[in-house]
Write an enzyme that holds these catalytic residues in place. Structure first.
Site, PDB file in Angstrom:
ATOM      1  N   ASN A 100       0.869  -1.322   0.025  1.00  0.00           N
ATOM      2  CA  ASN A 100      -0.041  -0.080  -0.008  1.00  0.00           C
ATOM      3  C   ASN A 100       0.852   1.100  -0.151  1.00  0.00           C
ATOM      4  OD1 ASN A 100      -2.558  -1.357  -0.142  1.00  0.00           O
ATOM      5  ND2 ASN A 100      -2.448  -1.755   2.085  1.00  0.00           N
ATOM      6  N   ASN A 149      -4.034  -0.051  -2.778  1.00  0.00           N
ATOM      7  CA  ASN A 149      -5.146  -0.406  -2.552  1.00  0.00           C
ATOM      8  C   ASN A 149      -6.142   0.711  -3.199  1.00  0.00           C
ATOM      9  OD1 ASN A 149      -7.976  -0.349  -1.455  1.00  0.00           O
ATOM     10  ND2 ASN A 149      -7.244  -1.588   0.240  1.00  0.00           N
ATOM     11  N   PRO A 150      -6.797   0.267  -4.280  1.00  0.00           N
ATOM     12  CA  PRO A 150      -7.489   1.525  -4.968  1.00  0.00           C
ATOM     13  C   PRO A 150      -8.160   2.601  -4.057  1.00  0.00           C
ATOM     14  CG  PRO A 150      -7.949  -0.637  -5.857  1.00  0.00           C
ATOM     15  CD  PRO A 150      -7.256  -1.075  -4.413  1.00  0.00           C
ATOM     16  N   SER A 151      -8.722   2.209  -2.839  1.00  0.00           N
ATOM     17  CA  SER A 151      -9.144   3.244  -1.985  1.00  0.00           C
ATOM     18  C   SER A 151      -8.092   4.612  -1.652  1.00  0.00           C
ATOM     19  CB  SER A 151      -9.433   2.695  -0.387  1.00  0.00           C
ATOM     20  OG  SER A 151      -8.314   2.349   0.135  1.00  0.00           O
ATOM     21  N   SER A 180      -6.152  -9.535   4.729  1.00  0.00           N
ATOM     22  CA  SER A 180      -5.357  -8.509   4.728  1.00  0.00           C
ATOM     23  C   SER A 180      -4.461  -8.522   3.590  1.00  0.00           C
ATOM     24  CB  SER A 180      -4.590  -8.156   6.083  1.00  0.00           C
ATOM     25  OG  SER A 180      -3.739  -9.131   6.140  1.00  0.00           O
ATOM     26  N   THR A 181      -3.832  -7.324   3.186  1.00  0.00           N
ATOM     27  CA  THR A 181      -2.764  -7.403   1.804  1.00  0.00           C
ATOM     28  C   THR A 181      -1.522  -8.117   2.488  1.00  0.00           C
ATOM     29  OG1 THR A 181      -3.571  -5.099   1.403  1.00  0.00           O
ATOM     30  CG2 THR A 181      -1.430  -5.932   0.387  1.00  0.00           C
ATOM     31  N   GLY A 182      -1.342  -7.643   3.606  1.00  0.00           N
ATOM     32  CA  GLY A 182      -0.075  -8.477   4.553  1.00  0.00           C
ATOM     33  C   GLY A 182       0.014  -9.957   4.163  1.00  0.00           C
ATOM     34  N   HIS A 195     -10.723  -6.829   8.167  1.00  0.00           N
ATOM     35  CA  HIS A 195      -9.634  -7.887   8.505  1.00  0.00           C
ATOM     36  C   HIS A 195      -9.794  -8.620   9.770  1.00  0.00           C
ATOM     37  CE1 HIS A 195      -8.246  -6.277   4.728  1.00  0.00           C
ATOM     38  NE2 HIS A 195      -8.167  -4.954   5.290  1.00  0.00           N
TER      39      HIS A 195
END
Length: 368
Positions: free
Chosen positions: A181, A203-205, A289-291, A338
């Protein structure tokens, strides 16, 4: 020699009694001090033993019944010498790759997603998109990972535990570095988080909120991406409908500015498989989560996986000092999305099994 008078004998007797009394007082004082020190030490030991349960506040709004136990276990293992368990690593990697196929499917390519095929959004199961030429041409032709297994991967989370950690050189020593991110890797952060980047997610957000959906000036985004060099820029363009157009705008912005960074899209089919895999391991969440997504990818790509900045709690595991949510700000995570403490507990389990190495706290002096 003159004889001792009765009065002098009485005085001597009183002095003897006084000295005896003083000796008794000193003995009792010493005994009382020893007892007090013992009780105080016992109390301190009890306090230290239960301190995590008193201090821990999860960085997630999900229930966290065992947060105190998680940090206690984390502190215990952080002082032990970690050793890779090759059999455990190979077994877990086989389970993961046989169900998720990260090497071949993590990133959308023209090979795994041919022209005319249909993409099913992993975050909105009823939403689909037919792959037409304009979309198809944004996909890389070949395998972005060159079907090559790396020796070491560093997956860098953004937790406040990285603040003043001096882990930069250790992170940059990895063959392949994954960041999440668009975190800062300059202006003094290099010492603690490094700067080398082979893959960075967005993240697109972030594009929607921080960069105005890329509907106006796009240069601020390009200035941000400059610090990641020619790394891959990984976007979940087909997870939610709102993500698609802004992710495509990011792709075209990079192309228009002739940036060396390489935008690629996460495959929703891979993310769906990943969600099912971790659900079977006990992670019940609206979205991973991305992690943990990037950790999963690293476990397929690399023979040795090191995690940094993964710590979902609000205090440091060693000093018990308060931590910010990220090493660069204190912005809270999205609510009820998450299952961070649960994810961390599973990563801690993989650490103890010798599958991956979870780095907690400051790095070794050799890397300062």
């Amino acid at each position: 020699m003159k004889g001792v008078t009765g009065e002098e004998s009485q005085r001597r007797g009183m002095r003897g009694q006084f000295f005896s009394f003083m000796i008794i007082l000193l003995f009792l004082g010493s005994l009382l001090t020893t007892l007090m020190l013992y009780m105080l030490d016992k109390k301190n030991m009890k306090f230290r033993r239960h301190l995590p349960k008193m201090k821990i506040v999860p960085r997630s709004t999900n229930s966290c019944k065992n947060c105190g136990e998680s940090i206690k276990k984390a502190v215990e293992i952080s002082y032990k010498t970690w050793k890779k368990q090759e059999d455990n690593f190979r077994h877990f990697r086989f389970q993961l790759s046989s169900r998720c196929h990260g090497f071949d499917k993590a990133i959308i390519t023209q090979t795994n997603t041919p022209l005319g095929s249909k993409l099913v959004y992993d975050g909105e199961k009823k939403r689909t998109l037919q792959v037409k030429p304009e979309i198809f041409n944004t996909f890389p032709k070949g395998d972005p990972f060159s079907n090559k297994t790396r020796s070491t991967c560093a997956v860098v989370g953004n937790g406040g535990i990285l603040t003043n950690s001096k882990c930069g050189k250790m992170i940059d020593s990895a063959e392949f570095v994954i960041r999440c991110n668009l975190p800062p890797v300059s202006n003094g952060y290099e010492k603690h988080v490094g700067s080398k980047t082979n893959l960075v997610t967005v993240n697109p957000s972030i594009l929607l909120d921080k960069y105005g959906s890329l509907m106006e000036r796009r240069r601020p985004l390009m200035e941000k991406l400059y610090s990641y060099g020619d790394s891959m820029l990984l976007l979940p363009a087909f997870s939610y409908g709102v993500s698609t157009l802004v992710s495509l705008r990011a792709f075209y912005t990079v192309e228009d500015f002739q940036s060396p960074i390489r935008p690629v899209f996460l495959n929703p089919q891979y993310l769906e498989s990943l969600a099912l895999f971790w659900d079977s391991q006990g992670v019940k969440a609206v979205r991973l989560s991305t992690g943990i997504m990037m950790t999963s990818l690293a476990l397929e790509l690399c023979n040795n996986v090191h995690l940094y900045g993964f710590w979902p709690f609000s205090v440091h595991p060693h000093s018990f000092q308060d931590l910010t949510n990220h090493y660069y700000d204190d912005k809270p995570a999205k609510k009820n999305v998450h299952a961070m403490p649960t994810e961390f507990s599973l990563l801690l389990q993989l650490h103890t099994q010798g599958v991956l190495q979870l780095h907690l706290g400051d790095c070794e002096p050799d890397y300062y």
